[in-house]
Design a protein around this motif. Sequence first.
Motif, short mmCIF file in Angstrom:
data_model
loop_
_atom_site.label_atom_id
_atom_site.label_comp_id
_atom_site.label_asym_id
_atom_site.label_seq_id
_atom_site.Cartn_x
_atom_site.Cartn_y
_atom_site.Cartn_z
N VAL A 1 0.74 -1.15 0.02
CA VAL A 1 0.00 -0.14 0.08
C VAL A 1 0.72 1.14 -0.21
CG1 VAL A 1 -1.86 1.05 1.25
CG2 VAL A 1 -1.73 -1.21 1.12
N ALA B 1 -5.39 2.40 -0.15
CA ALA B 1 -5.57 2.15 1.26
C ALA B 1 -6.95 1.68 1.59
CB ALA B 1 -5.04 2.97 2.50
N ALA C 1 -2.02 5.36 5.57
CA ALA C 1 -2.38 4.03 5.15
C ALA C 1 -3.42 3.19 6.09
CB ALA C 1 -1.59 3.22 4.67
N SER D 1 -3.02 7.21 -3.27
CA SER D 1 -2.48 6.40 -2.03
C SER D 1 -3.70 6.18 -1.09
CB SER D 1 -1.29 7.12 -1.30
OG SER D 1 -1.12 6.53 -0.29
#
Lengths: 368, 80
Positions: free
Chosen positions: A29, A184, A48, A180
């Motif tokens: 991740v 996640a 994350a 990102s």
Amino acid sequence: MSADIILVIVVATALAFDFTNGFHDTANVVAASISTRAMPPRVAVIFAAIFNFIGAFLSLKVAATIGNDIVDSAAITMTVVFAGLIGAIAWNLATWYLGLPSSSSHALIGGLVGAAFAADGASVISGEGLLGKVIIPGLVAPVLAFVVAGMAIITAYVIVRRRRPGHVNRGYRLGQWLSSGLLALSHGTNDAQKTMGIITLALVAHGNISPNHFYVPDWVVVTSATAIALGTWIGGWRIIRTMGSRIINMDPAQGFSAQGAGASVILAASHAGYPLSTTHVISGSVMGAGAAKRISAVRWGVAGNIAVAWVLTLPAAALIGGVVYGVTEIFGASSALGPVIVSGAILLGSAVLFLRRAAGQGGLEATA
Amino acid sequence: MILAEIINWNAAWQAVWTAAVGGVGVTVVFSLAVYGVTRTADMRREDRPAQAAVYGAVALVAVGATLAAVVYAITLITTK
């Protein structure tokens, strides 16, 4: 009383499995965000973990697939669920020790199917659900992620090709906060739901939930979300310490495309109720974003590992799940003694493997 | 024939095209935002305010579209 003890053991084992899932998958991740310097490592890990936690609340379709569509929930006992979980954990431990590739998701499903088969035969396994909702989507998803990431990065390069690289990189680094977070979020929603499905299956077997009115209780959602987020967070500190050794080389545009494509595939699959190997999907999208720029950037070793994991994991975890069920049955179908002894054995086995691995690494470091 | 019966092609196809459109679409609109921002900076440097405004608008719309796509995806997964 025995049933209550088995339920507690199953829930604790399932949450431990969820924790290790987050722990192992942190690298997938956060790697792209860290390698492109879009985020400082500590921020990437916390980011994350937070989005993993939130993601677990988004949907329950994957949990319903695990609990309803792979095995007949009405015929499943808690011992079967326990044996399935142990099958998955044992296989994950063995592959970790031997350095073989594996998928936690496939191990979990394989373990459950193997234990159910050992308990009640093929009639309780839904071949349709297994093939249509697990095997085929699982095969297609990494390829789809590869293609989508490849197409995305090619169009991105066409759009920004004459722009100053410094400005372009800054822009995509900023965008990676979004991609990102989305990755996640998607990881949390698909992976945490597998644990929710397993715990709910145990609650059905215990009689807390009717198999005809399958639902995931709130406390199951909250505890599963917390376990995966904690695993991600704690796993992240290990990654920060080993930073630089196994990091992927990619530019921010590739990082954005890979994360966006991976998130998109996982979210679409979660919406359809497909329990995927998120590791395979993210590996596929990273390879796709790399291959579109330079074909030699494809890490064929990783692709080979995915193929090996595919061939081995489901049947091996199923075999272990079946054997574990057989062992627990020796102590009686409704006795808590079997699960207690098996749990003790797996804890002992884990400790031995960890110590041997640590000693091996110490030896290697000493000779280096 | 058996596969055709086992797989819910409608759901599978929907997942595939949603993933493809989402994955490529978000990257394209965000790339347009990056393009718009960098062009705006160039135009400002060259003292061309009208073009800078146009590229600025492109960037703004593209950023808005990116955020809207993300919000839409999350809304879709939570509500259906």
